[in-house]
Design a protein around this motif. Structure first.
Motif, mmCIF file in Angstrom:
data_model
loop_
_atom_site.group_PDB
_atom_site.id
_atom_site.type_symbol
_atom_site.label_atom_id
_atom_site.label_comp_id
_atom_site.label_asym_id
_atom_site.label_seq_id
_atom_site.Cartn_x
_atom_site.Cartn_y
_atom_site.Cartn_z
ATOM 1 N N LEU A 232 75.518 41.315 111.639
ATOM 2 C CA LEU A 232 75.310 39.969 111.128
ATOM 3 C C LEU A 232 75.058 38.970 112.259
ATOM 4 O O LEU A 232 74.152 38.131 112.186
ATOM 5 C CB LEU A 232 76.518 39.537 110.306
ATOM 6 N N VAL A 233 75.847 39.059 113.325
ATOM 7 C CA VAL A 233 75.679 38.147 114.464
ATOM 8 C C VAL A 233 74.306 38.333 115.097
ATOM 9 O O VAL A 233 73.620 37.359 115.443
ATOM 10 C CB VAL A 233 76.796 38.375 115.490
ATOM 11 N N SER A 234 73.873 39.602 115.232
ATOM 12 C CA SER A 234 72.560 39.874 115.820
ATOM 13 C C SER A 234 71.442 39.334 114.926
ATOM 14 O O SER A 234 70.486 38.690 115.400
ATOM 15 C CB SER A 234 72.401 41.384 116.029
ATOM 16 N N SER A 235 71.538 39.574 113.609
ATOM 17 C CA SER A 235 70.494 39.110 112.679
ATOM 18 C C SER A 235 70.431 37.588 112.638
ATOM 19 O O SER A 235 69.338 36.989 112.577
ATOM 20 C CB SER A 235 70.751 39.664 111.276
ATOM 21 N N LEU A 236 71.601 36.921 112.679
ATOM 22 C CA LEU A 236 71.611 35.455 112.640
ATOM 23 C C LEU A 236 70.965 34.866 113.887
ATOM 24 O O LEU A 236 70.233 33.867 113.813
ATOM 25 C CB LEU A 236 73.055 34.962 112.509
ATOM 26 N N ARG A 237 71.217 35.476 115.026
ATOM 27 C CA ARG A 237 70.618 34.976 116.256
ATOM 28 C C ARG A 237 69.084 35.033 116.165
ATOM 29 O O ARG A 237 68.374 34.122 116.587
ATOM 30 C CB ARG A 237 71.104 35.810 117.442
ATOM 31 N N LYS A 238 68.529 36.117 115.567
ATOM 32 C CA LYS A 238 67.078 36.240 115.398
ATOM 33 C C LYS A 238 66.556 35.213 114.388
ATOM 34 O O LYS A 238 65.520 34.584 114.597
ATOM 35 C CB LYS A 238 66.717 37.649 114.932
ATOM 36 N N ALA A 239 67.304 35.076 113.274
ATOM 37 C CA ALA A 239 66.834 34.164 112.223
ATOM 38 C C ALA A 239 66.829 32.727 112.708
ATOM 39 O O ALA A 239 65.911 31.945 112.378
ATOM 40 C CB ALA A 239 67.719 34.306 110.992
ATOM 41 N N GLU A 240 67.836 32.315 113.464
ATOM 42 C CA GLU A 240 67.903 30.932 113.958
ATOM 43 C C GLU A 240 66.827 30.648 114.994
ATOM 44 O O GLU A 240 66.481 29.486 115.225
ATOM 45 C CB GLU A 240 69.294 30.683 114.555
ATOM 46 N N ASN A 241 66.246 31.688 115.604
ATOM 47 C CA ASN A 241 65.192 31.513 116.609
ATOM 48 C C ASN A 241 63.870 32.114 116.127
ATOM 49 O O ASN A 241 63.036 32.530 116.942
ATOM 50 C CB ASN A 241 65.618 32.170 117.928
ATOM 51 N N GLU A 319 70.443 30.545 105.622
ATOM 52 C CA GLU A 319 71.643 29.851 105.160
ATOM 53 C C GLU A 319 72.719 30.838 104.711
ATOM 54 O O GLU A 319 73.914 30.632 104.956
ATOM 55 C CB GLU A 319 71.271 28.900 104.019
ATOM 56 N N GLN A 320 72.290 31.917 104.059
ATOM 57 C CA GLN A 320 73.254 32.923 103.608
ATOM 58 C C GLN A 320 73.969 33.582 104.796
ATOM 59 O O GLN A 320 75.193 33.786 104.787
ATOM 60 C CB GLN A 320 72.532 33.990 102.770
ATOM 61 N N MET A 321 73.200 33.905 105.827
ATOM 62 C CA MET A 321 73.810 34.517 107.018
ATOM 63 C C MET A 321 74.749 33.536 107.703
ATOM 64 O O MET A 321 75.832 33.910 108.166
ATOM 65 C CB MET A 321 72.712 34.981 107.982
ATOM 66 N N GLN A 322 74.340 32.267 107.779
ATOM 67 C CA GLN A 322 75.204 31.260 108.405
ATOM 68 C C GLN A 322 76.509 31.088 107.626
ATOM 69 O O GLN A 322 77.590 30.957 108.216
ATOM 70 C CB GLN A 322 74.453 29.927 108.499
ATOM 71 N N ARG A 324 77.946 33.425 105.815
ATOM 72 C CA ARG A 324 78.773 34.637 105.983
ATOM 73 C C ARG A 324 79.467 34.635 107.349
ATOM 74 O O ARG A 324 80.641 34.984 107.452
ATOM 75 C CB ARG A 324 77.894 35.882 105.815
ATOM 76 N N VAL A 325 78.734 34.228 108.388
ATOM 77 C CA VAL A 325 79.358 34.131 109.713
ATOM 78 C C VAL A 325 80.469 33.085 109.695
ATOM 79 O O VAL A 325 81.543 33.270 110.293
ATOM 80 C CB VAL A 325 78.311 33.804 110.791
ATOM 81 N N ALA A 326 80.239 31.981 109.000
ATOM 82 C CA ALA A 326 81.273 30.944 108.895
ATOM 83 C C ALA A 326 82.514 31.490 108.187
ATOM 84 O O ALA A 326 83.654 31.146 108.541
ATOM 85 C CB ALA A 326 80.716 29.731 108.150
ATOM 86 N N ALA A 327 82.286 32.364 107.183
ATOM 87 C CA ALA A 327 83.410 32.971 106.480
ATOM 88 C C ALA A 327 84.212 33.877 107.421
ATOM 89 O O ALA A 327 85.447 33.898 107.398
ATOM 90 C CB ALA A 327 82.906 33.773 105.277
ATOM 91 N N TYR A 328 83.492 34.641 108.253
ATOM 92 C CA TYR A 328 84.169 35.443 109.269
ATOM 93 C C TYR A 328 85.003 34.561 110.193
ATOM 94 O O TYR A 328 86.164 34.862 110.498
ATOM 95 C CB TYR A 328 83.148 36.232 110.098
ATOM 96 N N GLN A 329 84.426 33.472 110.676
ATOM 97 C CA GLN A 329 85.134 32.586 111.605
ATOM 98 C C GLN A 329 86.386 31.996 110.956
ATOM 99 O O GLN A 329 87.419 31.827 111.607
ATOM 100 C CB GLN A 329 84.194 31.460 112.062
ATOM 101 N N SER A 330 86.305 31.708 109.663
ATOM 102 C CA SER A 330 87.461 31.182 108.953
ATOM 103 C C SER A 330 88.599 32.218 108.903
ATOM 104 O O SER A 330 89.771 31.887 109.109
ATOM 105 C CB SER A 330 87.053 30.782 107.533
ATOM 106 N N LEU A 331 88.232 33.496 108.654
ATOM 107 C CA LEU A 331 89.236 34.559 108.648
ATOM 108 C C LEU A 331 89.831 34.765 110.040
ATOM 109 O O LEU A 331 91.027 35.027 110.182
ATOM 110 C CB LEU A 331 88.618 35.870 108.146
#
Length: 573
Positions: A232-241, A319-322, A324-331
């Motif tokens: 997820l972290v790898s995919s989000l980094r690609k999607a944001e760029n 937005e969905q990936m962001q 999900r990552v935010a949900a991880y950070q909350s946990l």
């Protein structure tokens, strides 16, 4: 076994050395000569309490050094660790002490003890050159040296010691029962703890269960895993760029295969080199190398084109990936900081919920396991009790028969074995063992601890050790006041019993009886001497005619031709 004792500045002793035999060693001398100072040195070697009054007047410290040979398992190891647990209950477990009555296969090890007592009461201990505590010294030595005197009544008055003697008596044909009982006791304790844990879970408050369910819902809604998080972290980094990556791929594709790009330049160079190769063949390989480069550039250009076409600029996916990552950070903030920590919290919460949801079945399983374990414990306890109950009258009879030879007419030992309530069963077994002493026929038996006479108690202990024989775990026995009030035929009987005991034990006796002294392998005499500055006690070994003269003195108070003749007869008996 005690091999040698050296004493310096203890009580009246200025300096003395004692090397007991493996059999019977006696210490004799006039009353007040300082014989009991040697017993004080034995107490110090055993780790008993030291008193500044022990130090010879005018000296800074008293010192006792001793060399002993003890079972290897009794000594602390090199880093100071103590002997294995269980060494204090060797009887029915099948393990016995050392000495001439020890089990085969147990080797002895040398222990050199240096005990110093300063005039201000401080005590210092060294064991084989290593600094040690008094407690370590006591643990290493005291189980293997038995002091039997008016001052050491606690040796036999403790219930643990009485139980141990009974177990040692029963060990020869009932070994393993105590070990089996202890294993059953451990199993029952473990089953009890397991039931308590289940019951605690069942009785947990609603708030605790609800908290566990909340955590479980929160975590399971994300279904976290390390693999998912890394991807997820790898995919989000690609999607944001994505725009940057698309632009970079497109421009690099143009630079490679667009008009005027790398491929055009390479092809032009190849053509020129081919023309030149018509005049110089050495240019041919160069053009071939460039053709290989063309193939590589074409492959990269295709890969870059595919990468550019695969880039997803979907805003909703980003937005969905962001989220999900935010949900991880909350946990992570709540239960982290890692995915592993979060999963561990989920496992704990799941266990709480499952324990409550499966409460009835879990309680029944735990109760059944406890019932089975306690049944096994009852069986093991009954077997151990029966063995002790059967051995008790045998031991009592053997000791009573020994006492009958020691000027104790009608005296008897009663060994009482009482089963404790099941809930009070302990590591030592299901029983309480008590040694009672009956001083005469028709008299009431009372606990040994209530015996008033030190000499009487010493003779009871002598009778016990004589009856135990090779079953005894104490290889060295030291007796004082054992001959108090004994004379005539009883004195000869006492000497005979001590002589028999010395065949299975190392025996050291402070005595006033010539009959006992005549049986000794080694004979020491304590005498009070007057020096230039003070009175002191001298301890000297005697043999030959000197020993005969000492025995003669003990017989009549003076040395006469008649007493010398009698002393020679005693030594020939």
């Amino acid at each position: 076994m005690i091999d040698e004792i050296q004493v310096r500045n203890l009580a009246l002793i200025r300096e003395a050395s004692l090397r007991p035999s493996e059999g019977l060693t006696v210490i004799t001398g006039e009353t007040g000569a300082g014989k009991t100072a040697l017993l004080a040195s034995c107490r110090l070697l055993m780790g008993q309490r030291a008193d500044h009054d022990m130090v010879r007047q005018g000296e800074k410290e008293a010192e006792v050094q001793g060399r002993l040979f003890l079972p290897s398992c009794a000594l602390p190891d090199e880093d100071g660790a103590d002997a294995p647990e269980g060494a204090d209950e060797p009887g029915l477990s099948g393990s016995q002490g050392s000495g001439r009555g020890s089990s085969e296969g147990i080797s002895d090890a040398e222990l050199v003890v240096d005990r110093r007592v300063s005039a201000d009461g401080r005590s210092h201990v060294r064991m084989n050159g290593r600094l040690a505590s008094v407690a370590e010294l006591s643990e290493a030595v005291s189980p293997y040296v038995g002091l039997c005197s008016q001052h050491d009544q606690q040796l036999l008055s403790k219930p643990a010691a009485q139980r141990r003697y009974l177990d040692l008596w029963a060990a020869s044909d009932r070994s393993g029962l105590l070990d089996g009982y202890r294993k059953a006791l451990d199993a029952a304790k473990a089953a009890r703890h397991a039931l308590d844990d289940v019951m605690e879970s069942v009785a947990s408050s609603d708030a605790r269960v609800e908290d566990a369910r909340f955590k479980l819902r929160q975590i399971e809604s994300l279904n976290p895993s390390q693999e998912d998080y890394d991807e997820l972290v790898s995919s989000l980094r690609k999607a944001e760029n994505a725009e940057l990556l698309a632009r970079s791929a497109a421009e690099s594709h143009d630079a490679l295969s667009g008009e005027g790009g790398a491929l055009d330049a390479l092809n032009a160079a190849i053509a020129l080199l081919c023309d030149g190769a018509q005049a110089d063949e050495s240019l041919g390989p160069m053009s071939d190398s460039l053709r290989e480069a063309v193939y590589v550039v074409e492959d990269v250009a295709r890969d870059v084109s595919r990468y550019r076409d695969a880039i997803d600029l979907d805003v909703s996916s980003l937005e969905q990936m962001q989220e999900r990552v935010a949900a991880y950070q909350s946990l992570f903030r709540a239960y982290g900081p890692t995915v592993r920590d979060v999963c561990a919290v989920a496992d704990e919460a799941r266990a709480v919920v499952e324990a409550v949801e499966d409460a009835d079945a879990a309680v029944e399983r735990a109760r059944a396991a406890l019932a089975q374990a306690e049944s096994g414990l009852r069986s093991a306890g009954e077997a151990l009790h029966e063995a002790r109950a059967a051995a008790a009258p045998e031991l009592a009879l053997a000791v009573s028969e020994s006492m009958s030879r020691l000027d104790m007419p009608g005296a008897a030992l009663v060994v009482q074995v009482d089963t404790a309530p099941f809930e009070d069963w302990s590591e030592s077994g299901p029983d309480s063992v008590s040694f009672l002493f009956r001083p005469g026929q028709g008299m009431q038996a009372r606990p040994l601890s209530r015996i008033a006479s030190g000499g009487e108690l010493s003779r009871v202990m002598l009778a016990l050790h004589a009856a135990m024989g090779t079953r005894d775990e104490v290889p060295t026995l030291v007796f004082d006041e054992i001959d108090a009030g004994v004379g005539g035929a009883a004195a000869l009987a006492l000497a005979d019993v001590l002589g028999e005991l010395s065949k299975t034990h190392q025996v050291i006796v402070v005595t006033h009886l010539a009959q006992v002294a005549s049986r000794a392998s080694v004979h020491y005499v304590a005498s009070k001497q007057s020096g230039e500055d003070a009175v002191f006690t001298s301890i000297e070994e005697v043999s030959g005619s000197e020993r005969t003269r000492e025995i003669a003195r003990m017989l009549s108070g003076s040395i006469t031709e008649s007493s010398l003749h009698h002393a020679e007869e005693l030594q020939r008996m």
